[in-house]
Design an enzyme around this catalytic site. Sequence first.
Site, mmCIF file in Angstrom:
data_model
loop_
_atom_site.group_PDB
_atom_site.id
_atom_site.type_symbol
_atom_site.label_atom_id
_atom_site.label_comp_id
_atom_site.label_asym_id
_atom_site.label_seq_id
_atom_site.Cartn_x
_atom_site.Cartn_y
_atom_site.Cartn_z
ATOM 1 N N HIS A 87 35.741 38.706 49.770
ATOM 2 C CA HIS A 87 36.862 37.981 49.422
ATOM 3 C C HIS A 87 38.171 38.177 50.176
ATOM 4 O O HIS A 87 38.549 39.242 50.323
ATOM 5 C CB HIS A 87 37.160 38.074 47.955
ATOM 6 C CG HIS A 87 37.345 39.583 47.341
ATOM 7 N ND1 HIS A 87 38.754 40.096 47.291
ATOM 8 C CD2 HIS A 87 36.651 40.602 47.225
ATOM 9 C CE1 HIS A 87 38.730 41.202 46.884
ATOM 10 N NE2 HIS A 87 37.457 41.712 47.100
ATOM 11 N N ASP A 89 41.014 36.991 48.758
ATOM 12 C CA ASP A 89 42.063 37.261 47.522
ATOM 13 C C ASP A 89 42.551 38.537 47.164
ATOM 14 O O ASP A 89 41.324 39.621 47.553
ATOM 15 C CB ASP A 89 41.740 36.067 46.262
ATOM 16 C CG ASP A 89 40.375 36.589 45.616
ATOM 17 O OD1 ASP A 89 39.598 37.040 46.181
ATOM 18 O OD2 ASP A 89 40.264 36.623 44.212
ATOM 19 N N GLU A 156 37.548 36.042 43.933
ATOM 20 C CA GLU A 156 36.861 37.253 43.278
ATOM 21 C C GLU A 156 37.412 38.208 42.482
ATOM 22 O O GLU A 156 37.071 38.719 41.300
ATOM 23 C CB GLU A 156 36.215 38.157 44.706
ATOM 24 C CG GLU A 156 35.144 39.062 44.313
ATOM 25 C CD GLU A 156 35.508 40.522 43.650
ATOM 26 O OE1 GLU A 156 34.747 41.088 43.309
ATOM 27 O OE2 GLU A 156 36.824 40.767 43.713
ATOM 28 N N GLU A 157 38.942 38.302 42.597
ATOM 29 C CA GLU A 157 39.794 39.212 41.642
ATOM 30 C C GLU A 157 40.131 38.511 40.410
ATOM 31 O O GLU A 157 40.688 38.980 39.384
ATOM 32 C CB GLU A 157 40.907 39.638 42.446
ATOM 33 C CG GLU A 157 40.791 40.373 43.830
ATOM 34 C CD GLU A 157 40.179 41.861 43.473
ATOM 35 O OE1 GLU A 157 39.780 42.120 42.505
ATOM 36 O OE2 GLU A 157 40.030 42.766 44.294
ATOM 37 N N GLU A 185 32.587 45.054 49.943
ATOM 38 C CA GLU A 185 33.610 45.724 49.000
ATOM 39 C C GLU A 185 33.908 47.189 49.412
ATOM 40 O O GLU A 185 32.944 47.890 49.811
ATOM 41 C CB GLU A 185 33.074 45.866 47.502
ATOM 42 C CG GLU A 185 33.080 44.507 46.808
ATOM 43 C CD GLU A 185 34.534 43.981 46.539
ATOM 44 O OE1 GLU A 185 35.221 44.695 46.393
ATOM 45 O OE2 GLU A 185 34.661 42.863 46.313
ATOM 46 N N HIS A 370 43.586 48.435 44.664
ATOM 47 C CA HIS A 370 44.567 47.826 43.525
ATOM 48 C C HIS A 370 45.718 48.727 43.167
ATOM 49 O O HIS A 370 46.205 48.494 42.143
ATOM 50 C CB HIS A 370 43.858 47.618 42.211
ATOM 51 C CG HIS A 370 42.562 46.700 42.368
ATOM 52 N ND1 HIS A 370 41.906 46.023 41.142
ATOM 53 C CD2 HIS A 370 41.931 46.185 43.387
ATOM 54 C CE1 HIS A 370 40.996 45.080 41.762
ATOM 55 N NE2 HIS A 370 40.926 45.208 42.951
#
Length: 406
Positions: A87, A89, A156-157, A185, A370
């Site tokens: 992803h 995003d 995805e997030e 990931e 994150h």
Amino acid sequence: MSRTVANAVPAIPDSPDPDPLALARALIRCPSVTPDDEGALGTLQRSLEPLGFACERMTFAEEGTAPVENLYARIGGEAPNFCFAGHTDVVPPGDRALWTVDPFEGEVRDGRLWGRGAADMKAAIACFVAAAARFLGARGAGRMPGSISLLITGDEEGPAVNGTRKVLRRLAERGETIDACLVGEPTNPSALGEMIKIGRRGSLNAVITVDGVQGHSAYPHLADNPIPRLVRMLVAIDGTPLDDGTPHFQPSAVVMTSVDVGNRATNVIPSRATAHLNVRFNDRHTGDSIAAWLHERCAAVGGRFELSCECSGEAFLTPPGPLSRVVADAVRKVTGGQPELSTSGGTSDARFIKDYCPVCEFGMPGETAHKVDESVNVADIDALARIYEAVLQGFFEESRCRPPAT
Ligand SMILES: [Zn+2]
């Protein structure tokens, strides 16, 4: 506000560019906070087209959700089709004042690449491209032993409604097959090469609402206090282990995330109490069986209650086999270490891919994902690109002996 960055960020590549660092920086410069794309998929597409990939944008929108862009790119028309998934995003940067770098500048400093998405997971996407470019370059044009594809979502997030799941469905509808998939990931706890994910626990969110009858705390016999009943339900749930683990999974766990009454008065018995739970469960359970188990625990306490459950992904496992062996061999070849095959951690889009083909996950170290000042080692980007290239070599070698390779 403008700021001067010591090391100028290279222009977005518009020609074959096997340098994964340059592409990762260009991707970080696109502030693609879910559901915005901000040019991230275009940047990726411009790096894939010169390599010969046929690129297809799939935009999905559903009532109540923002439209999301996705990219499916493929080179080769033959089976087996090896897919890299991920992803573009990213989660929001949060309070930018806490960052020591601009989260969307792609700065390289102290041997690290800094910025939102560096670990999760723009560097890995850049490594997909570099690996494919090198693999194709080494073989010469027209000598593809099968197909390589990239399935990259911009959702995805977020809710993950208009992303990977719908791309997979569209591919299946037109008869297009993916034979094996590696998701990029960040799977390594702290050092590159530590961990491959071969499955994931399921995740279910539950809300228990207990209704009573409001009243004066001096006259409890005229009221029905929901709080003691909710507490007894939570004790019943907390005191009973779901299981003690399975061969590839840790024990399932119920985590209470909130208990709410919202009563400010000291002399009022409230009419309602609620509790929120998150259950991470292994392959002994399904979302339905967890919901039934919770209901049984609450019902045993008695009284009026409501239980609502939402399962965001079932537990799944790609048992150790050809795909995990190919990935582990590639990791060992580049890092010299033996990766652990794990099912720990949160969910990912692999939960959708597992319905179509064997899927494993391997990417950057995730310890800064994150977080403020998200960053990865530049040396790890170089190593990850070599690992992905070795995965392609291993997969297509394996597929010659065992078609279709999984
Ligand atoms: Zn991610």
